[in-house]
Every structure is written in C-alpha cells, then in structure tokens.
Design an enzyme around this catalytic site. Structure first.
Site, PDB file in Angstrom:
ATOM      1  N   LEU A 141       0.864  -1.176   0.000  1.00  0.00           N
ATOM      2  CA  LEU A 141       0.000   0.000   0.000  1.00  0.00           C
ATOM      3  C   LEU A 141       0.902   1.227   0.000  1.00  0.00           C
ATOM      4  O   LEU A 141       1.999   1.193   0.566  1.00  0.00           O
ATOM      5  CB  LEU A 141      -0.891   0.032   1.248  1.00  0.00           C
ATOM      6  CG  LEU A 141      -1.918  -1.094   1.422  1.00  0.00           C
ATOM      7  CD1 LEU A 141      -2.630  -0.954   2.761  1.00  0.00           C
ATOM      8  CD2 LEU A 141      -2.926  -1.102   0.283  1.00  0.00           C
ATOM      9  N   ASP A 142       0.459   2.299  -0.621  1.00  0.00           N
ATOM     10  CA  ASP A 142       1.231   3.538  -0.575  1.00  0.00           C
ATOM     11  C   ASP A 142       1.432   3.980   0.867  1.00  0.00           C
ATOM     12  O   ASP A 142       0.635   3.643   1.748  1.00  0.00           O
ATOM     13  CB  ASP A 142       0.507   4.646  -1.341  1.00  0.00           C
ATOM     14  CG  ASP A 142       0.385   4.352  -2.821  1.00  0.00           C
ATOM     15  OD1 ASP A 142       1.228   3.597  -3.341  1.00  0.00           O
ATOM     16  OD2 ASP A 142      -0.554   4.877  -3.451  1.00  0.00           O
TER      17      ASP A 142
END
Length: 301
Positions: A141-142
């Site tokens: 995930l960012d």
C-alpha cells in the site's frame, strides 16, 4: 549492516564513492540514503555524500539510522496463523525502502526503521519458514494509504498468494474521498496505465497496461464524494491515477492532483482471498481510523 569504524587511506575520494566500494552490492542512490539517514559520520561528525575523504579520516557506520516509529506489529495484527499474517497498516508507514538493496541485505533495514519491512525483520525473523523472500511482503500500500495487508510466513503461502494476486482472484475494496461530484451510483474506469520514458509519474496512456477499476458512490455533496473503490487489476497507484484521470482526484493526493490536506483519503477496507493452506475463503474488513471518519464527515457536511 554491522557497525564499523574504517580508517580511510589512499588518495582523496568522495564519501559516497568510498562507501560504494565498501558495499559493492548497494546502488549509489542507496548509499546516499544511508549517509543522509545520519548513519555515517566522519571524524565523529555528520557528513554529506560529496565530502572528500583524506588520509587518516575515520569513517563510522552505525546501524542506528532513522528513529524508531514507535509502532509494534502486535498493535497492527488482525489475524495470524502459521502461514499468514494479516495487518491493518496505519497511514504514514512506508511498506519498504524504495531502493531494492534491502532485499539483498536485510541488516540494511536497521537504517530504515520507519518501514513495515523493518518491523517485520525485527519482530518476525524467527517466524518465517525457509525460502520466504522479501520478508513475505507480496503486495503493498502507498505510504499514506491505510488498511488491510497480507504477509506470507511460509514459502508455500507466498507462492500461492502471489499466484492469486497475479490471476486477480484476490478481491480488494477501498474507501476513499474525492474532489467533485460523482453522478453515477456505479461505474467502471477501463483505461490503460503506464509511464512514458523519462516521466516519473504514471498516467492513463494508450501504450500502458490494462487497468480496470469499479466505483460505487456512497455519498456526495457536490463538492466532495465518498466512494467504495474496487481495483480489478493491480497497477501501481491505479486508484489514484484513474480518479485523477476522470477529474475526481483523491483528496490529499499530492502526486496526481496537488491537493493539500491532512492525509491521503484512501483506506484499504476489505480483502478477500483463499487461504493458501486450508483452501478456505478468508475475508477481512477493517474500518478506517477515527481521523479518516472525522475527515470524511467534515468534507461531506
């Protein structure tokens, strides 16, 4: 990466060039990051990559690096068994260093303590089965995106889950807040995503890879909209690129819309997959944190 004290000898040389000779498997950029992290001192003082070393200078390399995040895996853990770990990643936590050198030398994570990879290395080292690569990280995930992540603890689990992600049988649902009004209750964005040579940012591009995202409207006030988002392909930054493309960028996205806000308003809400050992369908839902809910309420009031 062990603590070292190395007396410099020979003709003058830049600090980053010298460290590259000490760690030949590391890229020059990774060496610079180590220096900038504060893990390298010359004659007891912080130094810059371009510092010219001279005869008898003492180069000290420490594993101290960045400050500890204060986060603990146990506080993020949603589920764990002998094969997998499911966590709720908080916003602001980088999954792993952007340079791939950490995969070759896990001790280098001592320099980058503000990552999930560093937490896994320090707290899970004795729980992994033989042959597990990249600390069992099979997706990411960012940094500013919160929510559900799956970590593999065995080689079999890692291989199986990678196949599930590749064959798109893992179902992921995000919650997000975007700029502007969304008129349709449900629609899809089918637009290829890629990066032109020399361009750092991804974009919708005719020569990109197939990318499909499903959007369901939860609420809108005309200025902002609250969405349920399901990426059907797994391209990097797919949700952010697609929503920016239709002129409804994610609130707080400083890469694809330059919209300053308290945080990126994107949360990995639900993940469904097949357990790699039992074959059972596993589904995990994690509600956004209080700040996310508060900000959505404020945007849509």
């Amino acid at each position: 990466m062990n603590d070292q004290k190395i007396p410099f000898t020979g003709e003058s040389k830049r600090l980053d060039s010298f460290l590259k000779s000490v760690y030949p498997d590391y890229s020059r950029e990774f060496v610079k990051k180590i220096i900038h992290s504060g893990a390298v001192k010359v004659n007891g003082k912080a130094a810059k990559p371009a510092l010219e070393l001279r005869e008898k200078d003492l180069v000290e390399i420490s594993g101290a690096g960045q400050d500890d995040t204060g986060l603990k895996l146990k506080d993020m853990t949603v589920y764990e068994d002998k094969s997998i770990l499911v966590i709720n990643k908080p916003a602001g936590l980088l999954v792993h260093p952007t340079d791939s050198n950490w995969t070759r030398d896990l001790k280098s994570l001592e320099i980058f303590k503000d990552t999930l990879a560093a937490l896994l290395h320090s707290e899970m080292a004795d729980k992994y089965g033989e042959g597990v690569e990249r600390l069992g990280i099979i997706h990411r995930l960012d940094r500013e995106t919160s929510g559900v992540m799956i970590i593999a603890k065995t080689k079999k689990a890692q291989d199986d889950l990678l196949v599930q992600f590749r064959e798109r049988t893992v179902n992921k649902t995000y919650l997000g807040a975007v700029h502007g009004a969304i008129k349709n209750d449900f629609f899809t964005i089918n637009a290829p995503i890629g990066r032109e040579s020399g361009d750092k940012r991804l974009k919708v591009w005719e020569y990109g890879r197939e990318s499909l995202t499903e959007i369901r409207l939860l609420k809108t006030n005309g200025k902002y909209s609250h969405l349920e988002i399901s990426p059907k392909t797994g391209r990097t930054n797919q949700i952010r690129v697609h929503l920016s493309y239709i002129k409804n960028p994610v609130v707080g996205d400083m890469i694809y819309s330059k919209s300053p806000f308290e945080r990126l308003m994107l949360h990995a809400f639900k993940t469904r997959f097949t357990h790699p050992e039992t074959g059972k369908t596993m589904e995990f839902k994690m509600e956004p944190d209080k700040d996310f809910k508060r900000l959505v309420k404020e945007l849509l009031k």
